[in-house]
Design a protein around this motif. Structure first.
Motif, PDB file in Angstrom:
ATOM      1  N   ASN A   1      52.801  40.079  46.167  1.00  0.00           N
ATOM      2  CA  ASN A   1      51.784  40.010  45.121  1.00  0.00           C
ATOM      3  C   ASN A   1      50.409  40.366  45.680  1.00  0.00           C
ATOM      4  O   ASN A   1      49.671  41.145  45.073  1.00  0.00           O
ATOM      5  CB  ASN A   1      51.764  38.621  44.490  1.00  0.00           C
ATOM      6  CG  ASN A   1      50.917  38.579  43.245  1.00  0.00           C
ATOM      7  OD1 ASN A   1      50.955  39.488  42.428  1.00  0.00           O
ATOM      8  ND2 ASN A   1      50.139  37.527  43.106  1.00  0.00           N
ATOM      9  N   ASN A   2      50.063  39.819  46.834  1.00  0.00           N
ATOM     10  CA  ASN A   2      48.761  40.126  47.435  1.00  0.00           C
ATOM     11  C   ASN A   2      48.660  41.599  47.818  1.00  0.00           C
ATOM     12  O   ASN A   2      47.613  42.227  47.630  1.00  0.00           O
ATOM     13  CB  ASN A   2      48.518  39.252  48.660  1.00  0.00           C
ATOM     14  CG  ASN A   2      48.314  37.803  48.298  1.00  0.00           C
ATOM     15  OD1 ASN A   2      47.946  37.486  47.174  1.00  0.00           O
ATOM     16  ND2 ASN A   2      48.574  36.918  49.240  1.00  0.00           N
ATOM     17  N   LEU A   3      49.731  42.150  48.351  1.00  0.00           N
ATOM     18  CA  LEU A   3      49.719  43.565  48.723  1.00  0.00           C
ATOM     19  C   LEU A   3      49.628  44.463  47.494  1.00  0.00           C
ATOM     20  O   LEU A   3      48.937  45.485  47.512  1.00  0.00           O
ATOM     21  CB  LEU A   3      50.959  43.900  49.547  1.00  0.00           C
ATOM     22  CG  LEU A   3      51.027  43.261  50.935  1.00  0.00           C
ATOM     23  CD1 LEU A   3      52.377  43.520  51.573  1.00  0.00           C
ATOM     24  CD2 LEU A   3      49.905  43.774  51.812  1.00  0.00           C
ATOM     25  N   ALA A   4      50.306  44.083  46.423  1.00  0.00           N
ATOM     26  CA  ALA A   4      50.235  44.873  45.192  1.00  0.00           C
ATOM     27  C   ALA A   4      48.839  44.793  44.576  1.00  0.00           C
ATOM     28  O   ALA A   4      48.324  45.793  44.069  1.00  0.00           O
ATOM     29  CB  ALA A   4      51.290  44.400  44.203  1.00  0.00           C
ATOM     30  N   ILE A   5      48.216  43.624  44.628  1.00  0.00           N
ATOM     31  CA  ILE A   5      46.841  43.486  44.133  1.00  0.00           C
ATOM     32  C   ILE A   5      45.900  44.337  44.972  1.00  0.00           C
ATOM     33  O   ILE A   5      45.012  45.019  44.441  1.00  0.00           O
ATOM     34  CB  ILE A   5      46.403  42.004  44.127  1.00  0.00           C
ATOM     35  CG1 ILE A   5      47.141  41.234  43.038  1.00  0.00           C
ATOM     36  CG2 ILE A   5      44.896  41.880  43.922  1.00  0.00           C
ATOM     37  CD1 ILE A   5      46.908  39.740  43.076  1.00  0.00           C
TER      38      ILE A   5
ATOM     39  N   PHE B   1      37.991  40.846  41.664  1.00  0.00           N
ATOM     40  CA  PHE B   1      38.076  39.583  40.935  1.00  0.00           C
ATOM     41  C   PHE B   1      38.935  39.734  39.683  1.00  0.00           C
ATOM     42  O   PHE B   1      39.774  38.875  39.391  1.00  0.00           O
ATOM     43  CB  PHE B   1      36.671  39.091  40.570  1.00  0.00           C
ATOM     44  CG  PHE B   1      36.662  37.755  39.907  1.00  0.00           C
ATOM     45  CD1 PHE B   1      36.946  36.607  40.621  1.00  0.00           C
ATOM     46  CD2 PHE B   1      36.388  37.643  38.551  1.00  0.00           C
ATOM     47  CE1 PHE B   1      36.948  35.366  40.006  1.00  0.00           C
ATOM     48  CE2 PHE B   1      36.389  36.415  37.927  1.00  0.00           C
ATOM     49  CZ  PHE B   1      36.668  35.273  38.656  1.00  0.00           C
ATOM     50  N   LYS B   2      38.751  40.830  38.950  1.00  0.00           N
ATOM     51  CA  LYS B   2      39.525  41.073  37.733  1.00  0.00           C
ATOM     52  C   LYS B   2      41.014  41.182  38.048  1.00  0.00           C
ATOM     53  O   LYS B   2      41.847  40.593  37.359  1.00  0.00           O
ATOM     54  CB  LYS B   2      39.046  42.350  37.050  1.00  0.00           C
ATOM     55  CG  LYS B   2      39.836  42.729  35.804  1.00  0.00           C
ATOM     56  CD  LYS B   2      39.496  44.110  35.316  1.00  0.00           C
ATOM     57  CE  LYS B   2      40.007  45.194  36.190  1.00  0.00           C
ATOM     58  NZ  LYS B   2      41.432  45.491  36.102  1.00  0.00           N
ATOM     59  N   ASN B   3      41.350  41.909  39.097  1.00  0.00           N
ATOM     60  CA  ASN B   3      42.760  42.061  39.459  1.00  0.00           C
ATOM     61  C   ASN B   3      43.352  40.760  39.973  1.00  0.00           C
ATOM     62  O   ASN B   3      44.523  40.466  39.722  1.00  0.00           O
ATOM     63  CB  ASN B   3      42.931  43.171  40.495  1.00  0.00           C
ATOM     64  CG  ASN B   3      42.719  44.536  39.896  1.00  0.00           C
ATOM     65  OD1 ASN B   3      42.864  44.726  38.697  1.00  0.00           O
ATOM     66  ND2 ASN B   3      42.358  45.492  40.713  1.00  0.00           N
ATOM     67  N   TRP B   4      42.563  40.000  40.687  1.00  0.00           N
ATOM     68  CA  TRP B   4      43.050  38.715  41.187  1.00  0.00           C
ATOM     69  C   TRP B   4      43.376  37.784  40.017  1.00  0.00           C
ATOM     70  O   TRP B   4      44.410  37.118  40.008  1.00  0.00           O
ATOM     71  CB  TRP B   4      42.006  38.098  42.106  1.00  0.00           C
ATOM     72  CG  TRP B   4      42.352  36.730  42.577  1.00  0.00           C
ATOM     73  CD1 TRP B   4      43.405  36.368  43.370  1.00  0.00           C
ATOM     74  CD2 TRP B   4      41.643  35.526  42.284  1.00  0.00           C
ATOM     75  NE1 TRP B   4      43.387  35.018  43.592  1.00  0.00           N
ATOM     76  CE2 TRP B   4      42.314  34.472  42.936  1.00  0.00           C
ATOM     77  CE3 TRP B   4      40.503  35.245  41.545  1.00  0.00           C
ATOM     78  CZ2 TRP B   4      41.877  33.162  42.856  1.00  0.00           C
ATOM     79  CZ3 TRP B   4      40.071  33.939  41.475  1.00  0.00           C
ATOM     80  CH2 TRP B   4      40.760  32.914  42.128  1.00  0.00           C
TER      81      TRP B   4
ATOM     82  N   SER C   1      47.672  37.272  38.973  1.00  0.00           N
ATOM     83  CA  SER C   1      48.078  36.060  39.675  1.00  0.00           C
ATOM     84  C   SER C   1      48.524  35.016  38.662  1.00  0.00           C
ATOM     85  O   SER C   1      48.056  34.978  37.536  1.00  0.00           O
ATOM     86  CB  SER C   1      46.917  35.493  40.494  1.00  0.00           C
ATOM     87  OG  SER C   1      46.564  36.375  41.514  1.00  0.00           O
ATOM     88  N   GLY C   2      49.426  34.177  39.087  1.00  0.00           N
ATOM     89  CA  GLY C   2      49.796  33.019  38.293  1.00  0.00           C
ATOM     90  C   GLY C   2      50.760  33.289  37.161  1.00  0.00           C
ATOM     91  O   GLY C   2      51.580  34.200  37.192  1.00  0.00           O
ATOM     92  N   LYS C   3      50.631  32.460  36.147  1.00  0.00           N
ATOM     93  CA  LYS C   3      51.574  32.454  35.038  1.00  0.00           C
ATOM     94  C   LYS C   3      51.502  33.741  34.221  1.00  0.00           C
ATOM     95  O   LYS C   3      52.522  34.240  33.742  1.00  0.00           O
ATOM     96  CB  LYS C   3      51.269  31.249  34.146  1.00  0.00           C
ATOM     97  CG  LYS C   3      52.283  31.008  33.078  1.00  0.00           C
ATOM     98  CD  LYS C   3      51.977  29.731  32.333  1.00  0.00           C
ATOM     99  CE  LYS C   3      53.032  29.459  31.289  1.00  0.00           C
ATOM    100  NZ  LYS C   3      52.769  28.225  30.565  1.00  0.00           N
TER     101      LYS C   3
END
Length: 123
Positions: free
Chosen positions: A22-26, A74-77, A81-83
């Motif tokens: 997920n972090n790498l894709a973001i 920030f927008k992508n994070w 992320s999450g639900k």
């Protein structure tokens, strides 16, 4: 479009990297969006320099790019992320959306960098 690219890269990285996928894709989607912003910025800079219009200095452009970088990360994070990501991921996996291939995912940023270099020659 960016959602499909994100989930394509996420699904390609998930088996190999697990939770870090997920972090790498973001990071990938953020860098891709920043490259697109840079291409647009360099195009506008070249256009206005050819029109002999000087309404933004290099310092102001740098500040705008830094603000755009913070906003995009920030927008992508928040978005991926999450639900909210889990709900979108289940919709993408069950729908007939087209997944991008590995070569396409590699060529998107490379194409943006090539465009940046070409447009930078026009300045």
């Amino acid at each position: 479009m960016f959602d499909n690219i994100f989930y394509s890269i996420f699904n390609k990285l998930k088996p190999r990297f697990g939770r870090k996928a997920n972090n790498l894709a973001i990071l990938y989607i953020s860098i891709l969006q920043l490259l697109i912003v840079m291409v647009i910025g360099v195009f506008l800079k070249a256009f206005f320099s050819n029109m002999n219009s000087n309404f933004l200095s290099d310092e102001k452009i740098s500040i705008l790019f830094i603000l755009a970088t913070i906003f995009i990360f920030f927008k992508n994070w928040i978005q991926y992320s999450g639900k909210k990501r889990k709900v979108k991921n289940s919709k993408v996996n069950h729908s007939n959306s087209k997944a991008f291939g590995v070569y396409g995912l590699i060529l998107f940023p490379v194409g943006c960098i090539v465009l940046l270099l070409i447009l930078n020659q026009a300045i």
